[in-house]
Design a protein around this motif. Structure first.
Motif, short mmCIF file in Angstrom:
data_model
loop_
_atom_site.label_atom_id
_atom_site.label_comp_id
_atom_site.label_asym_id
_atom_site.label_seq_id
_atom_site.Cartn_x
_atom_site.Cartn_y
_atom_site.Cartn_z
N ILE A 153 0.90 -0.76 -0.34
CA ILE A 153 -0.33 0.12 -0.50
C ILE A 153 1.03 1.16 0.00
O ILE A 153 0.28 2.09 -0.69
CB ILE A 153 -1.16 0.27 1.19
CG1 ILE A 153 -1.70 -1.12 1.46
CG2 ILE A 153 -1.71 1.25 0.65
CD1 ILE A 153 -2.91 -0.98 2.48
N LEU A 154 1.42 1.52 0.63
CA LEU A 154 2.51 2.26 0.66
C LEU A 154 3.83 2.77 0.17
O LEU A 154 4.87 3.66 -0.19
CB LEU A 154 3.20 2.63 2.41
CG LEU A 154 1.75 2.72 3.39
CD1 LEU A 154 2.20 2.80 5.42
CD2 LEU A 154 1.41 4.29 2.76
N THR A 155 4.19 1.76 -0.57
CA THR A 155 5.50 0.98 -1.18
C THR A 155 6.86 1.37 -0.57
O THR A 155 8.02 2.15 -1.25
CB THR A 155 5.83 1.75 -2.54
OG1 THR A 155 5.88 3.24 -2.49
CG2 THR A 155 4.52 0.94 -3.63
N ILE A 156 6.80 1.45 1.04
CA ILE A 156 7.77 1.71 1.73
C ILE A 156 8.51 -0.22 1.77
O ILE A 156 7.76 -1.06 2.38
CB ILE A 156 7.35 1.83 2.57
CG1 ILE A 156 7.42 3.12 2.83
CG2 ILE A 156 9.18 2.08 3.84
CD1 ILE A 156 6.73 4.25 4.08
N PRO A 157 10.50 -0.41 1.49
CA PRO A 157 10.47 -1.78 2.12
C PRO A 157 10.19 -1.90 3.30
O PRO A 157 10.52 -1.22 4.27
CB PRO A 157 12.29 -1.49 1.45
CG PRO A 157 11.97 -0.09 0.83
CD PRO A 157 10.74 0.62 1.72
N ALA A 158 9.93 -3.58 3.70
CA ALA A 158 9.67 -3.83 4.86
C ALA A 158 11.20 -3.87 5.44
O ALA A 158 10.74 -3.24 6.85
CB ALA A 158 9.37 -5.61 4.46
N GLU A 159 12.22 -3.60 5.30
CA GLU A 159 13.57 -3.58 5.63
C GLU A 159 13.07 -2.99 6.59
O GLU A 159 14.73 -2.24 7.26
CB GLU A 159 14.99 -3.95 4.75
CG GLU A 159 14.96 -3.27 4.38
CD GLU A 159 14.50 -4.52 2.58
OE1 GLU A 159 14.43 -3.93 2.14
OE2 GLU A 159 13.37 -5.12 2.98
N GLU A 160 13.47 -2.02 6.35
CA GLU A 160 13.20 -0.15 7.38
C GLU A 160 12.44 0.10 8.04
O GLU A 160 12.27 0.92 9.23
CB GLU A 160 13.07 1.08 5.96
CG GLU A 160 13.77 1.11 4.74
CD GLU A 160 13.62 2.32 3.79
OE1 GLU A 160 12.32 3.14 4.06
OE2 GLU A 160 14.23 2.01 2.43
N ALA A 161 11.53 -1.04 8.66
CA ALA A 161 10.02 -0.33 9.82
C ALA A 161 11.06 -1.03 10.81
O ALA A 161 11.84 -2.49 11.11
CB ALA A 161 9.23 -1.79 9.39
N ILE A 162 11.07 -0.08 11.78
CA ILE A 162 11.85 -0.60 13.49
C ILE A 162 10.52 -1.06 13.87
O ILE A 162 9.10 -0.73 13.99
CB ILE A 162 12.00 0.78 13.74
CG1 ILE A 162 13.02 1.42 12.70
CG2 ILE A 162 11.99 0.80 15.55
CD1 ILE A 162 13.68 2.59 13.16
N LEU A 163 10.36 -2.03 14.83
CA LEU A 163 9.69 -2.42 15.87
C LEU A 163 9.21 -1.99 16.82
O LEU A 163 10.73 -1.85 17.24
CB LEU A 163 9.12 -4.53 15.71
CG LEU A 163 9.38 -5.09 14.49
CD1 LEU A 163 10.04 -6.83 14.80
CD2 LEU A 163 8.77 -5.28 13.85
N ALA A 164 8.47 -1.34 17.70
CA ALA A 164 8.48 -0.82 18.91
C ALA A 164 7.89 -1.03 19.85
O ALA A 164 6.43 -1.83 19.32
CB ALA A 164 9.09 0.42 18.53
N SER A 165 7.23 -0.77 21.03
CA SER A 165 6.60 -1.10 21.38
C SER A 165 6.05 0.80 22.74
O SER A 165 7.23 1.00 23.34
CB SER A 165 6.63 -1.78 22.37
OG SER A 165 4.71 -1.30 23.42
N GLY A 166 5.89 1.48 22.19
CA GLY A 166 4.70 3.01 23.28
C GLY A 166 5.01 2.38 24.49
O GLY A 166 5.56 3.53 25.57
N LYS A 167 4.29 1.78 25.17
CA LYS A 167 4.18 1.22 26.38
C LYS A 167 4.78 1.12 27.42
O LYS A 167 5.01 0.83 28.51
CB LYS A 167 2.70 0.37 26.21
CG LYS A 167 2.07 0.46 27.49
CD LYS A 167 0.41 -0.03 27.08
CE LYS A 167 -0.23 -0.65 28.65
NZ LYS A 167 -1.63 -1.04 28.64
N SER A 168 5.24 -0.19 26.21
CA SER A 168 6.65 -1.19 26.86
C SER A 168 8.22 -0.41 26.52
O SER A 168 9.35 -1.20 27.57
CB SER A 168 6.55 -2.75 27.06
OG SER A 168 6.63 -3.17 25.88
N GLY A 169 8.31 0.14 26.22
CA GLY A 169 9.78 1.27 25.71
C GLY A 169 10.00 0.34 24.30
O GLY A 169 11.37 0.32 24.62
#
Length: 600
Positions: A153-169
């Motif tokens: 949908i956004l044509t952004i390479p998946a490897e650029e994504a950062i996995l995070a959680s704002g709640k648990s830091g």
């Protein structure tokens, strides 16, 4: 000047409720900008209204110092932005003041309508986007789906994504390192003179107008004379500072800095959002690219409940207008409601928020009339006029046609609700132009709908039909000729201007009947029978009656001939007939409030 290469300006953009403000909290904690002792949830949401509703309404800038892995200390300017479609103009303003953006995606919900819209806004400004998949610690998180949607949908390479959680830091350091490495240093710093963009402002009763600026080139300090390039107005700078996240006074603002200036400008309408600030004695020749002018989409009348509060309401609107360039207002009067203002808003949530802020922050109780949009009316003479108030609609005999604004909407929803949503679109006089399958479980509809039809309850019904999983983003489309009429509400044959509305002819009867029923219920019982009618021109299309009071005139007749009672009842009937000829119905203010509050 040397600090610019170690400065990074970025904002957080996302769909509503994908965790922007919570992630901001963790970034502030990690960089020790705020100590744990003073930290609160949604720290940057300073308005009570934001905390109550759990939404961001205003963008919030803050500066953080971050010691990176390369041993250098970077100055990071972060702006937390709203996610709701009504506040998209706030997002576009913060994007103009930064070089990069964190694009948040909820790991459980995936890419939503506003995620796409905000990503396009950022691309249009030429920003570097860092995708962050947030809330990965949720049991319902689906990382594989999010990665696939990111690419499809956004044509952004998946490897650029950062996995995070704002709640648990989780992943906070990875995000900060990505900001330092991927987002470019401040642009346009080599321009010869001072240029700073005004991206927001607020009014302080002690210090006057405080402007939020992003400095692109040059430096600005207290005591210097500045000039606003769009108007040529000059003013002395009294104080400059940064947000940590409260205001902190500093010596000067340099290239790449985001901060505030206090000047001797005292009036709210003298400073424009999107203006360029430069030095008065050594002015820049080119303005910074500002923002396109925001056009309100929804209009309604705001009237003070107590007529003595008119001036208070005027001051309140003036101060809100200062840091909300999408709000416009002009004075108007109504026979039923007295003196007030015709106000323009970006959408219904925007309208609700402004009304709530007037009540809370300025202590003015107000009544609002039924929301309306801007119609284009073409007369037989060839003239085209814009009408935002049903009262101003010309005589039907002089009208050639009426055009209404449409919206191009993209609606994301799970497959199983497709039929029900198609039914809702048809009911709202819309058409579905395209259906795109996003993955095995979700589809995206591209639709065209009349703006007037989505004003009141469309979003609520979309959410309830899809059990909260549907989302919508829209932009203004073109004007389309439609069979529209003005519907008046008459009480005792007198039109009540506050209830006039422009409706589609096919829906006039249903809406008129519902409004008559509601009014007949709310208006207190009168001494004689009162008709509440809905009319188009001279034709009555719906009617209901207000209850009449019954005085027991026969109470003194006990027993005896029935003709004695009948004589007394006939006498009462004659009296009521006479009253009807001279009677005026006064509608109490709370009846207006109740009818205008319940959006049927």
């Amino acid at each position: 000047m040397s600090s610019a290469p170690l400065t990074r300006n970025f904002c957080i953009i996302a769909h509503v409720d994908h965790g922007k403000t919570t992630l901001s909290d963790r970034l502030l904690e990690y960089t020790s900008t705020i100590t744990k002792r003073v930290m609160t949830d949604q720290h940057l949401d300073s308005m009570d209204l934001e905390k109550e509703r759990g939404i961001t309404i205003k963008m919030h800038p803050v500066v953080m110092n971050y010691p990176a892995k390369d041993g250098k200390i970077y100055k990071l300017h972060l702006t937390d932005t709203p996610g709701h479609v009504d506040f998209a103009y706030e997002v576009s303003r913060s994007l103009a003041a930064v070089e990069g953006a964190l694009l948040l995606i909820d790991a459980a919900q995936g890419v939503e309508a506003q995620t796409v819209a905000n990503a396009h806004l950022a691309y249009a400004q030429g920003l570097k986007i860092i995708p962050v998949i947030n809330k990965i610690d949720l049991p319902s998180a689906n990382l594989e789906l999010c990665m696939k949607q990111l690419e499809d949908i956004l044509t952004i390479p998946a490897e650029e994504a950062i996995l995070a959680s704002g709640k648990s830091g989780i992943g906070i350091q990875d995000i900060l390192e990505a900001v330092v490495e991927r987002i470019p240093p401040p642009r346009w710093t080599d321009y010869a003179t001072l240029r700073a963009l005004v991206f927001d402002s607020k009014y302080d009763s002690y210090r006057g107008v405080i402007s939020y600026i992003r400095v692109f080139s040059g430096t600005l300090k207290a005591g210097e004379m500045m000039m606003l390039m769009s108007t040529g107005q000059k003013a002395e700078v009294k104080e400059v500072g940064v947000f940590r996240p409260g205001m902190e006074k500093i010596g000067h603002l340099g290239p790449g800095d985001v901060g505030y200036i206090v000047s001797n400008i005292k009036s709210t309408d003298e400073i424009k959002i999107g203006d360029t600030v430069t030095h008065a004695n050594k002015a820049a020749t080119d303005m910074l690219p500002g923002y396109k002018e925001v056009r309100p989409m929804v209009y309604c009348g705001l009237y003070p409940l107590e007529s003595d509060d008119y001036e208070k309401l005027k001051v309140a609107l003036g101060k809100l207008r200062l840091n909300d360039s999408a709000l416009i207002y002009s004075s108007e009067s109504s026979i039923a409601l007295g003196f007030g203002f015709r106000c323009g808003f970006l959408g219904l949530l925007h309208m609700e928020v402004v009304q709530e802020r007037i009540r809370r922050e300025y202590d003015v109780e107000i009544i609002s009339t039924y929301p309306s949009v801007v119609y284009k009316v073409k007369k037989h003479s060839g003239d085209v006029i814009e009408v935002d108030n049903p009262i101003n609609l010309p005589d039907p005999g002089s009208i050639f046609d009426i055009s209404e604004p449409t919206i191009n909407a993209s609606i994301h929803l799970p497959n199983e609700f497709l039929g029900d949503i198609m039914g809702l679109i048809m009911e709202k006089r819309g058409s579905c132009d395209q259906t795109t399958t996003l993955d095995g479980a979700r589809v995206m509809l591209s639709c065209t709908l009349p703006l007037n039809e989505i004003l009141v309850d469309f979003n609520d019904r979309l959410k309830s039909i899809t059990r909260g999983y549907g989302s919508m983003d829209y932009e203004l489309g073109e004007y389309r000729v439609s069979d529209l009429v003005r519907m008046d509400i008459l009480v005792n044959q007198d039109p009540v201007d506050a209830f006039a509305s422009i409706v589609h002819r096919s829906k006039a009867e249903g809406q008129g009947r519902a409004l008559c029923e509601k009014l007949a219920d709310i208006i207190p019982p009168q001494m004689f029978k009162i008709a509440v009618q809905a009319a188009i021109g001279g034709k009555i299309i719906a009617r209901d009656n207000v209850r009449e009071m019954r005085k027991d005139v026969t109470s003194k007749c006990y027993g005896g001939d029935i003709s004695r009672k009948r004589k007394l009842l006939d006498k009462q009937k004659e009296g009521k007939k006479k009253m009807k000829l001279i009677g005026k119905v006064s509608i109490p203010p709370d009846a207006f409030i109740q009818v205008l509050k319940t959006n049927s």
